[in-house]
Design a protein around this motif. Structure first.
Motif, PDB file in Angstrom:
ATOM      1  N   GLU A 193      32.531  44.996  26.588  1.00  0.00           N
ATOM      2  CA  GLU A 193      32.252  45.016  25.151  1.00  0.00           C
ATOM      3  C   GLU A 193      32.353  46.404  24.540  1.00  0.00           C
ATOM      4  N   GLU A 194      32.256  47.458  25.378  1.00  0.00           N
ATOM      5  CA  GLU A 194      32.397  48.798  24.816  1.00  0.00           C
ATOM      6  C   GLU A 194      33.801  49.345  25.006  1.00  0.00           C
ATOM      7  N   ILE A 195      34.662  48.557  25.620  1.00  0.00           N
ATOM      8  CA  ILE A 195      36.034  49.018  25.878  1.00  0.00           C
ATOM      9  C   ILE A 195      37.019  48.300  24.970  1.00  0.00           C
ATOM     10  N   LEU A 196      36.810  47.019  24.795  1.00  0.00           N
ATOM     11  CA  LEU A 196      37.692  46.222  23.957  1.00  0.00           C
ATOM     12  C   LEU A 196      36.954  45.847  22.673  1.00  0.00           C
ATOM     13  N   THR A 197      37.708  45.677  21.604  1.00  0.00           N
ATOM     14  CA  THR A 197      37.093  45.230  20.356  1.00  0.00           C
ATOM     15  C   THR A 197      36.860  43.728  20.439  1.00  0.00           C
ATOM     16  N   GLU A 198      36.063  43.244  19.500  1.00  0.00           N
ATOM     17  CA  GLU A 198      35.762  41.820  19.467  1.00  0.00           C
ATOM     18  C   GLU A 198      37.041  40.990  19.379  1.00  0.00           C
ATOM     19  N   SER A 199      37.967  41.455  18.540  1.00  0.00           N
ATOM     20  CA  SER A 199      39.187  40.658  18.372  1.00  0.00           C
ATOM     21  C   SER A 199      40.076  40.752  19.608  1.00  0.00           C
ATOM     22  N   GLU A 200      40.037  41.896  20.285  1.00  0.00           N
ATOM     23  CA  GLU A 200      40.807  42.021  21.525  1.00  0.00           C
ATOM     24  C   GLU A 200      40.255  41.089  22.599  1.00  0.00           C
ATOM     25  N   ILE A 201      38.923  41.024  22.684  1.00  0.00           N
ATOM     26  CA  ILE A 201      38.312  40.125  23.666  1.00  0.00           C
ATOM     27  C   ILE A 201      38.684  38.680  23.345  1.00  0.00           C
ATOM     28  N   GLY A 202      38.604  38.327  22.075  1.00  0.00           N
ATOM     29  CA  GLY A 202      38.987  36.978  21.669  1.00  0.00           C
ATOM     30  C   GLY A 202      40.437  36.678  22.038  1.00  0.00           C
ATOM     31  N   ALA A 203      41.298  37.675  21.838  1.00  0.00           N
ATOM     32  CA  ALA A 203      42.720  37.465  22.110  1.00  0.00           C
ATOM     33  C   ALA A 203      42.977  37.285  23.594  1.00  0.00           C
ATOM     34  N   VAL A 204      42.314  38.091  24.408  1.00  0.00           N
ATOM     35  CA  VAL A 204      42.587  37.992  25.843  1.00  0.00           C
ATOM     36  C   VAL A 204      41.986  36.700  26.409  1.00  0.00           C
ATOM     37  N   VAL A 205      40.842  36.289  25.865  1.00  0.00           N
ATOM     38  CA  VAL A 205      40.249  35.022  26.305  1.00  0.00           C
ATOM     39  C   VAL A 205      41.161  33.854  25.931  1.00  0.00           C
ATOM     40  N   ASP A 206      41.722  33.903  24.732  1.00  0.00           N
ATOM     41  CA  ASP A 206      42.646  32.835  24.334  1.00  0.00           C
ATOM     42  C   ASP A 206      43.890  32.837  25.219  1.00  0.00           C
ATOM     43  N   TYR A 207      44.360  34.037  25.557  1.00  0.00           N
ATOM     44  CA  TYR A 207      45.542  34.120  26.428  1.00  0.00           C
ATOM     45  C   TYR A 207      45.240  33.484  27.788  1.00  0.00           C
ATOM     46  N   VAL A 208      44.095  33.856  28.356  1.00  0.00           N
ATOM     47  CA  VAL A 208      43.726  33.351  29.684  1.00  0.00           C
ATOM     48  C   VAL A 208      43.554  31.839  29.657  1.00  0.00           C
ATOM     49  N   THR A 209      42.773  31.352  28.712  1.00  0.00           N
ATOM     50  CA  THR A 209      42.461  29.928  28.723  1.00  0.00           C
ATOM     51  C   THR A 209      43.690  29.085  28.400  1.00  0.00           C
ATOM     52  N   GLN A 210      44.484  29.515  27.428  1.00  0.00           N
ATOM     53  CA  GLN A 210      45.615  28.678  27.014  1.00  0.00           C
ATOM     54  C   GLN A 210      46.790  28.754  27.981  1.00  0.00           C
ATOM     55  N   ASN A 211      46.908  29.877  28.711  1.00  0.00           N
ATOM     56  CA  ASN A 211      48.050  30.008  29.617  1.00  0.00           C
ATOM     57  C   ASN A 211      47.766  29.588  31.039  1.00  0.00           C
ATOM     58  N   PHE A 212      46.540  29.772  31.481  1.00  0.00           N
ATOM     59  CA  PHE A 212      46.280  29.593  32.906  1.00  0.00           C
ATOM     60  C   PHE A 212      45.433  28.361  33.223  1.00  0.00           C
ATOM     61  N   VAL A 213      44.590  27.921  32.287  1.00  0.00           N
ATOM     62  CA  VAL A 213      43.643  26.849  32.596  1.00  0.00           C
ATOM     63  C   VAL A 213      44.303  25.511  32.254  1.00  0.00           C
ATOM     64  N   PRO A 214      44.648  24.712  33.287  1.00  0.00           N
ATOM     65  CA  PRO A 214      45.481  23.531  33.042  1.00  0.00           C
ATOM     66  C   PRO A 214      44.904  22.560  32.010  1.00  0.00           C
ATOM     67  N   ASP A 215      43.598  22.323  32.063  1.00  0.00           N
ATOM     68  CA  ASP A 215      43.042  21.279  31.197  1.00  0.00           C
ATOM     69  C   ASP A 215      42.561  21.812  29.849  1.00  0.00           C
ATOM     70  N   TRP A 216      42.763  23.105  29.614  1.00  0.00           N
ATOM     71  CA  TRP A 216      42.158  23.708  28.425  1.00  0.00           C
ATOM     72  C   TRP A 216      42.645  23.014  27.150  1.00  0.00           C
ATOM     73  N   GLY A 217      41.680  22.640  26.327  1.00  0.00           N
ATOM     74  CA  GLY A 217      42.017  22.058  25.039  1.00  0.00           C
ATOM     75  C   GLY A 217      42.401  20.599  25.079  1.00  0.00           C
ATOM     76  N   THR A 218      42.380  19.977  26.274  1.00  0.00           N
ATOM     77  CA  THR A 218      42.780  18.578  26.348  1.00  0.00           C
ATOM     78  C   THR A 218      41.618  17.642  26.031  1.00  0.00           C
ATOM     79  N   TYR A 219      40.398  18.150  26.065  1.00  0.00           N
ATOM     80  CA  TYR A 219      39.250  17.301  25.762  1.00  0.00           C
ATOM     81  C   TYR A 219      38.071  18.179  25.375  1.00  0.00           C
ATOM     82  N   GLU A 220      37.037  17.556  24.884  1.00  0.00           N
ATOM     83  CA  GLU A 220      35.844  18.296  24.479  1.00  0.00           C
ATOM     84  C   GLU A 220      34.822  18.262  25.614  1.00  0.00           C
TER      85      GLU A 220
END
Lengths: 534, 261
Positions: free
Chosen positions: A123-150
Motif C-alpha cells: 500500500e505504500e509502494i503502489l497507488t490505490e488505482s495501481e493496486i486495483g489495476a494489478v488485481v484486475d489483471y491477475v483475476t481476469q487473466n489467470f483465475v479461470p472462474d473469475w466473473g462467471t458467478y457470484e
C-alpha cells in the motif's frame, strides 16, 4: 536488532544473488525489507497510468510467475509458496469455503501483505488505482472462474467488546470444536494431527502458532479471526466451521471463540536489549520448572533465518526465545524457552540436497534430509575488553572469537569456540556448563548453568555489573535444520546484578543525617524569622 | 432446437410414466436407509418397455498386498468401531475372490441423452474414522449429504480439479450438504485430521454407475438398448474398459478381472 538485520541483508546483497537473494529471504524481506527499503520509495507517480500488466510483470511475476501459476523463479525458495492463481484457490476471503474471493478481498491482501510470508504490503509502494489495476489483471487473466458467478459472501459483523466471560466461553468452544487437534491445547501448533498436515498441492504445512500474533497470516485482530473460522483457508487443512452452530447462536459463539484465540496472543513478554540476572542468596534453580524462576524477569528475543553464509536458510522454525537469568555470586543460571511444535531427539540424519544456489532450494531439499535433533545455543564474546566493539554476531571473527554453549535434544551438551562462520564451531576440551531441558505441549524449557569464572581461557568471565554480549541460535530438527540451516539473534546483553557494597549503607546513613540536620536548621531559621517579624 | 409445445407435453407425460415404473437408476453405493428410493421420482429418457441391464462381477487374480493396519489409538471412539482392527481400504479382496470398491460406469455410448438430477441425496458417512462408502458416485447437481457419525472432529476436504473444492469442519455429529456442478471422475476426499482417511467421489451426468461391494458384483439397470463402453476403475489397479452391446430388455453379464502383483 533492526540495524543488525539491515547489515545482514546488505551482506547477503553483496555476496552472490543480488536482489534474487533478497526476495528469497522470505520472512526477512516481508518484515525487514518492507520497513527498511520501501518506506522511502513512495508511490511511483500518482498520475502514472495504472497498467495492471506492466505492474504485474515488474512487481509480482518474480514470485507468482509470468502465467500466474505461482512458479516464478524464486518460488522453489519460498515457504509458503506463492499463490497459484490458476487454481482459483484463495486463502483470505469473506466467502464460503471453496468459493472465489471478492475483488476487495484480493485488494486487501495486496495492500496489507501476508504476515510471516514473502508477500509484502504494497500500500505504500503502489497507488490505490495501481493496486486495483494489478488485481484486475491477475483475476481476469489467470483465475479461470473469475466473473462467471457470484460467490456466496459470509457477513462479518462489527466486533463486540471483549469480556472475560466471552473469553471463558470461547475456551470451551475451542475444546468443543477440537481446535487443539492441530493448533494444540495451548495454541502452540503442536496438536496430534499437526505433523501430517499438507496443503492441497501436497507440500507439508504447519498449523499457526496462535500465541504469536505475527503468525496469523490473515491478521490477528478479532474480526480477522472470526473470518478465518467462518470461511476456512482454501487450499490448506483449515476448514470452515461456519455451519457447526445453529444460525441464532452462530455469531455469539464465533465471537467468543475469536476472543479466546486472541487472548492466547497476550502472554509474550516484551523485548528489551538487556537480560538482567537478579542476584539471589538461595541455591540456583535446579530444573527448568523450579519455582525460583519466578524471581527472574522474562525477556523476549527475536531470531531470524541465517542468510549470511551458504546454505542460507530462509524458512527458520524458531523465530524467538524467552530468556530469564539468575546468579548467586558463584554461578549463573539461564532459562531459555521457545516454541517447537515437534520434539525431535534423533540425530545422524542425511545432510540432504540443498540445491546449487546459496539459498536452500526447498523443492529439492524438503524430504531429503534428517532426522536432525532440535538444538539451542547461547553465544558469548570470549572477552569483555572490546568495549562497544563486539565480535561479528554470527560466530565471531578472526581476532574476536566467541564461546558457544550448545544443547541438543539428543542429549549432547558442548562448549565450542568460533572465530568466524567460515571455520565453524570448534568443540572445546573443558566443559563447565550443564544443561537440562523439558519439552511439553510444543514448548522447550532449557536450563544452562555455569560458574561465573572458570579456569578455561576461552570462557567468558561472567562479571557482575558488566554488560556481557550474549546471542542465541536455534535449530528445529523437523524443519530440516542442522549446521548452517538455523535461526539466530543479534547481540543482546546479559547483566548480572552486583552485590550491594557496605559503603552504600554508610552513604545512606550519612545522607539521612545530613538531610535531617539541614531540615532542622531550616525549621529553626523559619521560626526565628517569623517571630522577628511581629 | 425448438419442438412444438404439444410434443414437449407428450414427452413429459411419458417420462412421468417411466419414472413411476422404474424408480431409481444406478444407485450409488450408499448405506441401506438411503437406497429406498424405489418409489422416488426419477425421470429419464429411457423407455421402460425396452430398458436393458448390464451386470456382472469383478474378479481378482494374483496376490493382493497385505492389508495395511491403521494406527487409530489416538481416536478411541473410532477404534471401538473396529473390533477386528482397522485397515486401509486400498485393496480389499472378497472371500469369493472378487475385488471390492471397483467403480463401474458407462464411459461412452449414451450420446446426447440428458438425465434429470435425482432428488434423493447421496450419503457419505464418516464412521469409525473411515469413509462409508469408500468409493462412490453422484450425479451433477445431486445433493451429497456428508455425515459425521463419530462425533469427533473431521474435516471434509475433497480435492477436485474441475469442480470447486471445499473444506468444512465437522466437530460434532452433524450433516453438511454440498453439490458438484461438473462431471469429474475419482475426486480424492481427505480428512486432514486423520491422514489415513481417503475416499473417491465421481460426478457423472447420468445414473449408470455402481461400486462393487463384498460380493464383487455390479449392476447397471434401466439402460436404453445400445452399445456402450463400460469402464471399471480401481484406485490401485487403474481402469479397464469393455465394449458391450445390449438389445431391448436384455440383461448382459460381463466380467472384469484385475490382477495383483
Amino acid at each position: 536488532m533492526r540495524s543488525r538485520l539491515y547489515s545482514a541483508i546488505r551482506q547477503a546483497y553483496r555476496t552472490k544473488w543480488g536482489i534474487l537473494s533478497l526476495i528469497a529471504g522470505g520472512f526477512i524481506i516481508a518484515t525487514a525489507a518492507n520497513s527498511i527499503f520501501m518506506k522511502g520509495a513512495g508511490p511511483v507517480s500518482a498520475q502514472a497510468q495504472a497498467n495492471g500488466e506492466s505492474i504485474y510483470e515488474e512487481r509480482c511475476a518474480f514470485c507468482h510467475g509470468e502465467n500466474g501459476d505461482g512458479n516464478g523463479p524464486v518460488a522453489p525458495y519460498l515457504n509458503p509458496r506463492p499463490r497459484d492463481f490458476t487454481t482459483s484457490q484463495f486463502k483470505f476471503r469473506t466467502t464460503v469455503s471453496g468459493e472465489l474471493p471478492l475483488r476487495e478481498n484480493v485488494i486487501d491482501i495486496v495492500e496489507k501483505g501476508v504476515r510471516g510470508t514473502a508477500m509484502p504490503s504494497w500500500e505504500e509502494i503502489l497507488t490505490e488505482s495501481e493496486i486495483g489495476a494489478v488485481v484486475d489483471y491477475v483475476t481476469q487473466n489467470f483465475v479461470p472462474d473469475w466473473g462467471t458467478y457470484e460467490p456466496i459472501v459470509i457477513p462479518i459483523p462489527d466486533p463486540p467488546r471483549v469480556t472475560q466471560a466471552m473469553i471463558e466461553e470461547g475456551e470451551i468452544i475451542y475444546q468443543e470444536l477440537q481446535c487443539d487437534r492441530c493448533h494444540g491445547r495451548g495454541g502452540r501448533a503442536d496438536g496430534p494431527s499437526a505433523p501430517t498436515l499438507n496443503d492441497d498441492l501436497g507440500f507439508p504445512i504447519r498449523a499457526a502458532d496462535l500465541t504469536k500474533a505475527w503468525r496469523y497470516k490473515g491478521g490477528s485482530e478479532l474480526a480477522d479471526i472470526y473470518t478465518r473460522f467462518s470461511t476456512g483457508m482454501n487450499g490448506t487443512p483449515m476448514p470452515s466451521f461456519y455451519d457447526v452452530f445453529p444460525e441464532e447462536e452462530r455469531e455469539a459463539k464465533l465471537w467468543a471463540l475469536s476472543a479466546y484465540v486472541r487472548s492466547l496472543q497476550a502472554n509474550q513478554p516484551g523485548e528489551t536489549s538487556v537480560v538482567r540476572a537478579n542476584r539471589i542468596s538461595d541455591p540456583l534453580p535446579a530444573t527448568p520448572d523450579d519455582p525460583v524462576w519466578e524471581q527472574a524477569r522474562p525477556v523476549s528475543i527475536f531470531l531470524t533465518g541465517q542468510v549470511i553464509a551458504s546454505p542460507r536458510w530462509q524458512t527458520p522454525g524458531v523465530d524467538g526465545v524467552t530468556v530469564r537469568a539468575l546468579h548467586n555470586d558463584e554461578s549463573v543460571a539461564l532459562l531459555v524457552e521457545w516454541h517447537d511444535p515437534f520434539q525431535d531427539t534423533e540425530g545422524g540424519g542425511n545432510e540432504g540436497d540443498t540445491g546449487d544456489t546459496t539459498y536452500v532450494n526447498l523443492d529439492q531439499f524438503v524430504g531429503t534430509a534428517g532426522p536432525f535433533p532440535d538444538a539451542l545455543a547461547v553465544q558469548f564474546s570470549q572477552s569483555l575488553s572490546g568495549g562497544t566493539q563486539k565480535p561479528y554476531f554470527f560466530w565471531g571473527q578472526a581476532g574476536q572469537p566467541v564461546n558457544v554453549w550448545k544443547w541438543q535434544a539428543d542429549g549432547s551438551v558442548t562448549e565450542s569456540n568460533a572465530a568466524g562462520f567460515d571455520n565453524g564451531l570448534r568443540p572445546q576440551e573443558s566443559n563447565d556448563i550443564t544443561a537440562s531441558a523439558t519439552w511439553a505441549e510444543g514448548q522447550y524449557r532449557l536450563l544452562f548453568t555455569r560458574p561465573l569464572i572458570t579456569g578455561e581461557a576461552n570462557d567468558v568471565p561472567l562479571v557482575p555489573g558488566e554488560f556481557i554480549p550474549i546471542a542465541f541460535q536455534a535449530w528445529e530438527g523437523s524443519n530440516g535444520e542442522a549446521g548452517m540451516r538455523m535461526s539466530l539473534s543479534s547481540w543482546y546483553s546479559l547483566l548480572l546484578e552486583k552485590p550491594v557494597p557496605v559503603s552504600v549503607y554508610a552513604y545512606t546513613a550519612i545522607s539521612v543525617i545530613a538531610v535531617a540536620a539541614a531540615e532542622w536548621a531550616l525549621v529553626r531559621k523559619a521560626r526565628g524569622g517569623s517571630s522577628s517579624g511581629i | 432446437m425448438r419442438l412444438p409445445k404439444l410434443l414437449w407435453i407428450t414427452i413429459a407425460l411419458l417420462l412421468t410414466v417411466v419414472m413411476a415404473a422404474c424408480g431409481g437408476g444406478g444407485e450409488p453405493a450408499a448405506p441401506d436407509e438411503e437406497e429406498t428410493g424405489a418409489g422416488e421420482a426419477v425421470t429419464g429418457p429411457v423407455d421402460p418397455a425396452t430398458a436393458a441391464t448390464i451386470s456382472g462381477n469383478v474378479l481378482f487374480t494374483g496376490t493382493a498386498p497385505e492389508p495395511e493396519p491403521i494406527l487409530m489409538d489416538a481416536e478411541p471412539i473410532c477404534l471401538e468401531k473396529h473390533p477386528d482392527g482397522a485397515f486401509r481400504e486400498t485393496v480389499v479382496v472378497n472371500d469369493n475372490g472378487t475385488l471390492m470398491n471397483v467403480f463401474v460406469y458407462i464411459k461412452e455410448g449414451l450420446g446426447d441423452l440428458e438425465f434429470p438430477t435425482p432428488q434423493e441425496p447421496v450419503l457419505l458417512d464418516q464412521n469409525g474414522c473411515q469413509y462409508v462408502p469408500h468409493v462412490f458416485g453422484i450425479q451433477v447437481g445431486q445433493d451429497l449429504t456428508i455425515r459425521n457419525s463419530d462425533g469427533i472432529l473431521h474435516n471434509i476436504h475433497p480435492m477436485p480439479s474441475v469442480n470447486r473444492p471445499f473444506n468444512v469442519g465437522q466437530p460434532v455429529e452433524m450433516d453438511t450438504v454440498r453439490t458438484f456442478d461438473q462431471v469429474e471422475m475419482f475426486i480424492p476426499i481427505e480428512c486432514d485430521i486423520h491422514d489415513w482417511m481417503l475416499g473417491y467421489l465421481s460426478v457423472l451426468d447420468h445414473p449408470y454407475f455402481d461400486t462393487t461391494g463384498d460380493d464383487g458384483t455390479f449392476s447397471l439397470p434401466n439402460l436404453p438398448p445400445g452399445t456402450y463402453t463400460i469402464a471399471a476403475w480401481h484406485e490401485s489397479y487403474g481402469e479397464q474398459t469393455m465394449s458391450v452391446t445390449v438389445g431391448e430388455q436384455e440383461t448382459t453379464e460381463i466380467e472384469f478381472t484385475f490382477e495383483g502383483s
